[in-house]
Design a protein around this motif. Structure first.
Motif, mmCIF file in Angstrom:
data_model
loop_
_atom_site.group_PDB
_atom_site.id
_atom_site.type_symbol
_atom_site.label_atom_id
_atom_site.label_comp_id
_atom_site.label_asym_id
_atom_site.label_seq_id
_atom_site.Cartn_x
_atom_site.Cartn_y
_atom_site.Cartn_z
ATOM 1 N N VAL A 39 27.038 6.263 40.198
ATOM 2 C CA VAL A 39 27.270 4.608 40.836
ATOM 3 C C VAL A 39 25.603 3.936 40.936
ATOM 4 O O VAL A 39 25.086 2.790 40.077
ATOM 5 N N ASP A 40 24.568 4.021 41.119
ATOM 6 C CA ASP A 40 23.535 3.866 41.791
ATOM 7 C C ASP A 40 22.648 3.317 40.495
ATOM 8 O O ASP A 40 22.880 2.573 39.904
ATOM 9 N N PHE A 41 23.062 4.824 39.383
ATOM 10 C CA PHE A 41 22.877 4.187 37.925
ATOM 11 C C PHE A 41 23.656 3.103 37.152
ATOM 12 O O PHE A 41 22.711 2.476 36.454
ATOM 13 N N HIS A 42 25.024 3.264 37.328
ATOM 14 C CA HIS A 42 25.570 2.336 36.381
ATOM 15 C C HIS A 42 24.821 0.318 37.448
ATOM 16 O O HIS A 42 25.100 -0.394 36.595
ATOM 17 N N MET A 43 25.232 1.108 39.012
ATOM 18 C CA MET A 43 24.616 -0.177 39.168
ATOM 19 C C MET A 43 23.358 -1.200 39.364
ATOM 20 O O MET A 43 23.108 -2.085 38.782
ATOM 21 N N LEU A 44 22.440 -0.174 38.749
ATOM 22 C CA LEU A 44 21.200 -0.630 37.576
ATOM 23 C C LEU A 44 21.231 -0.944 36.706
ATOM 24 O O LEU A 44 20.090 -1.634 35.935
ATOM 25 N N LEU A 82 32.007 -5.985 38.286
ATOM 26 C CA LEU A 82 33.257 -5.314 39.066
ATOM 27 C C LEU A 82 32.850 -4.462 40.109
ATOM 28 O O LEU A 82 33.838 -5.604 41.177
ATOM 29 N N VAL A 83 31.781 -4.433 41.078
ATOM 30 C CA VAL A 83 31.605 -4.304 41.998
ATOM 31 C C VAL A 83 31.662 -5.784 43.542
ATOM 32 O O VAL A 83 31.708 -5.531 44.177
ATOM 33 N N GLY A 84 31.167 -6.587 42.521
ATOM 34 C CA GLY A 84 30.548 -7.572 43.313
ATOM 35 C C GLY A 84 29.690 -7.833 43.688
ATOM 36 O O GLY A 84 29.514 -9.370 45.256
ATOM 37 N N LYS A 85 28.726 -6.860 44.501
ATOM 38 C CA LYS A 85 28.069 -6.849 45.309
ATOM 39 C C LYS A 85 26.505 -5.784 45.225
ATOM 40 O O LYS A 85 26.919 -4.963 44.008
ATOM 41 N N ALA A 86 24.815 -6.477 45.674
ATOM 42 C CA ALA A 86 24.194 -6.253 45.000
ATOM 43 C C ALA A 86 24.094 -4.459 45.474
ATOM 44 O O ALA A 86 23.847 -3.481 45.345
ATOM 45 N N ALA A 87 25.128 -3.887 47.078
ATOM 46 C CA ALA A 87 25.125 -2.576 47.809
ATOM 47 C C ALA A 87 26.158 -2.565 48.330
ATOM 48 O O ALA A 87 27.069 -3.392 48.683
ATOM 49 N N TYR A 88 26.852 -0.994 48.840
ATOM 50 C CA TYR A 88 27.396 -0.433 48.962
ATOM 51 C C TYR A 88 27.400 0.201 50.213
ATOM 52 O O TYR A 88 26.137 0.502 49.915
ATOM 53 N N LYS A 89 28.665 0.868 51.155
ATOM 54 C CA LYS A 89 28.198 0.629 52.785
ATOM 55 C C LYS A 89 28.956 2.298 52.536
ATOM 56 O O LYS A 89 27.899 3.662 53.144
ATOM 57 N N ASN A 90 29.924 2.245 51.625
ATOM 58 C CA ASN A 90 30.551 4.218 51.219
ATOM 59 C C ASN A 90 31.337 4.522 50.485
ATOM 60 O O ASN A 90 31.752 3.351 49.564
ATOM 61 N N GLU A 105 34.526 2.624 49.762
ATOM 62 C CA GLU A 105 34.840 0.776 48.714
ATOM 63 C C GLU A 105 34.165 0.070 47.874
ATOM 64 O O GLU A 105 34.612 -1.220 47.106
ATOM 65 N N LEU A 106 34.062 1.177 47.433
ATOM 66 C CA LEU A 106 33.979 0.810 45.572
ATOM 67 C C LEU A 106 35.437 0.663 44.881
ATOM 68 O O LEU A 106 36.344 1.090 45.941
ATOM 69 N N PRO A 107 35.192 0.237 44.157
ATOM 70 C CA PRO A 107 36.752 -0.556 43.609
ATOM 71 C C PRO A 107 37.320 0.634 42.687
ATOM 72 O O PRO A 107 36.095 1.151 42.380
#
Length: 422
Positions: free
Chosen positions: A31-36, A44-52, A55-57
């Protein structure tokens, strides 16, 4: 492959008590790789960070209905990844990619699973019940791959008794070690053997097992095949865009691939269900850096066994993936997945055709309902009809209807081919 085989060996050596920690680490890494590195997934995630994790779509095939280049991560292009098309059996065809290491790891895992039943990909001759492209270049490529991979292919576009008689003759002549292919095609061969009162193992003593894939295996069909093949029937569940998902082990259990995938069962509100409860099959590819498949809804409904652990999850039940047989005026029988090869002609990497279903309404008549941004042109329709004539036979009529949306089953899944012929 050497690197992938070594990685798989390391994964398999992780103790049960440490495996949950390993899975959590790997899923967060991907997840971190694709967020970056993947703009499409970050959007798609819609935000820079997620809590758990929860929470991911949830990703669906609709998220991939755009050109592949827009979905690849930084550092990857069509030139340096493995690219393929899904079969469209769910009605949502799309093109996908895997980075080369992920693709190699997929094959390392498949080789490992097949070895459970004494199959060596370098030496075991496979009787392959699959389709094949009929154009010269595509056909030649597949035939070369078959030769190098120790496979003898029985194409499934015509499964008449005349053809199956030829298949049986090949089993008398060749030392096949195993059968592999589409469930419905192999079931038809078993029914043919039943009519002849022949057990395949008696005419092909080298045969060790039969592996069926891509479609639902019903218990009564499994019993039929075991009786008339005379070997164990192994049920494989996979998705080309992901990996082998589940495979029957030596104890007769449907063992889920925990080495390269993380499998969840979710309810309609995207909440994780406890083992033993029926819900949507949602899968994360832990190694694919080229293209995100994170909490990806594959379109099936299933149940994880109550005995499942992080290291050894077991699939208790799978609902779906059943294709009908098309019976044509000439008497030819073709499995529903034949239409995969036909509909390839309308699967373009521009996201136009979103979904489609094909219904056989009469012995010589078919309806194709599709959802698209723009209507199919006469040229495209003529191209499809030409493909139909090539793969099936002449004299068939097709009606094309563009729709806003398509009717779904209770599970929310589209069935690509439905026969209304009794």
């Amino acid at each position: 492959m050497k690197e992938a085989t070594a990685e798989l060996r390391n994964i398999l050596s992780i103790p049960e008590n440490d495996f949950e920690e390993f899975v959590i680490k790997k899923r967060l890494e991907i997840v971190d790789f694709h967020m970056l590195n993947n703009a499409s997934y970050k959007k798609l995630v819609g935000k820079a960070a997620y809590k758990n994790w929860e929470e991911l779509p949830i990703m669906t095939k609709k998220d991939f209905q755009k050109p592949l280049a827009e979905r690849l991560s930084k550092g990857y292009s069509i030139k340096n990844v493995y690219v393929n098309k899904t079969s469209g059996s769910s009605g949502n065809p799309f093109i996908f990619a895997k980075d080369n290491f992920c693709h190699a790891l997929t094959w390392a895992n498949i080789i490992n699973r097949f070895s459970w039943f004494g199959i060596d990909f370098n030496s075991s001759l496979q009787a392959r019940f699959y389709g094949i492209p009929l154009d010269f270049i595509g056909n030649t490529k597949e035939r070369i791959k078959d030769f190098l991979s120790k496979r003898y292919r029985f194409t499934i576009f015509d499964l008449s008794d005349i053809f199956l008689e030829k298949v049986l003759k090949k089993f008398r002549l060749k030392k096949f070690i195993y059968i592999n292919g589409y469930t419905s095609s192999i079931v038809l061969f078993a029914k043919f053997l039943k009519e002849k009162n022949i057990v395949l193992k008696t005419v092909c003593p080298t045969l060790k097992c039969c592996i069926v894939t891509s479609e639902m295996l019903f218990e009564e069909d499994k019993i039929l095949m075991e009786k008339y093949f005379g070997v164990p029937i192994i049920n494989e569940y996979g998705a080309s865009e992901l990996d082998l998902i589940a495979f029957r082990n030596l104890n007769g259990e449907w063992q889920v691939n925990s080495e390269t995938l993380f499998v969840e069962i979710l309810d309609d509100q995207n909440k994780v269900l406890p083992n033993g409860k029926e819900g949507r099959v949602v899968i994360t590819s832990l190694y694919n850096k080229a293209h995100p498949f994170i909490r990806y809804d594959v379109g099936d409904v299933g149940i994880l066994d109550e005995r499942s652990t992080f290291k050894n999850p077991l699939l208790k039940k799978l609902i779906g993936r059943s294709n009908d047989i098309a019976i044509l005026p000439s008497g030819k029988k073709s499995p529903g997945l034949t239409f995969y090869y036909i509909t390839k002609s309308i699967i373009e990497d521009d996201g136009n055709v979103k979904e489609f279903v094909i219904k056989q309404t009469k012995i010589d008549a078919f309806d194709i309902d599709y959802v698209s941004q723009t209507a199919l042109t006469n040229t495209q329709i003529q191209h499809i009809e030409k493909a139909i004539t090539t793969y099936l036979e002449t004299g068939l009529t097709f009606t094309f209807t563009r729709k806003e949306k398509l009717e779904r089953s209770k599970s929310g899944k589209l069935k690509q081919f439905i026969s209304l012929i009794k």
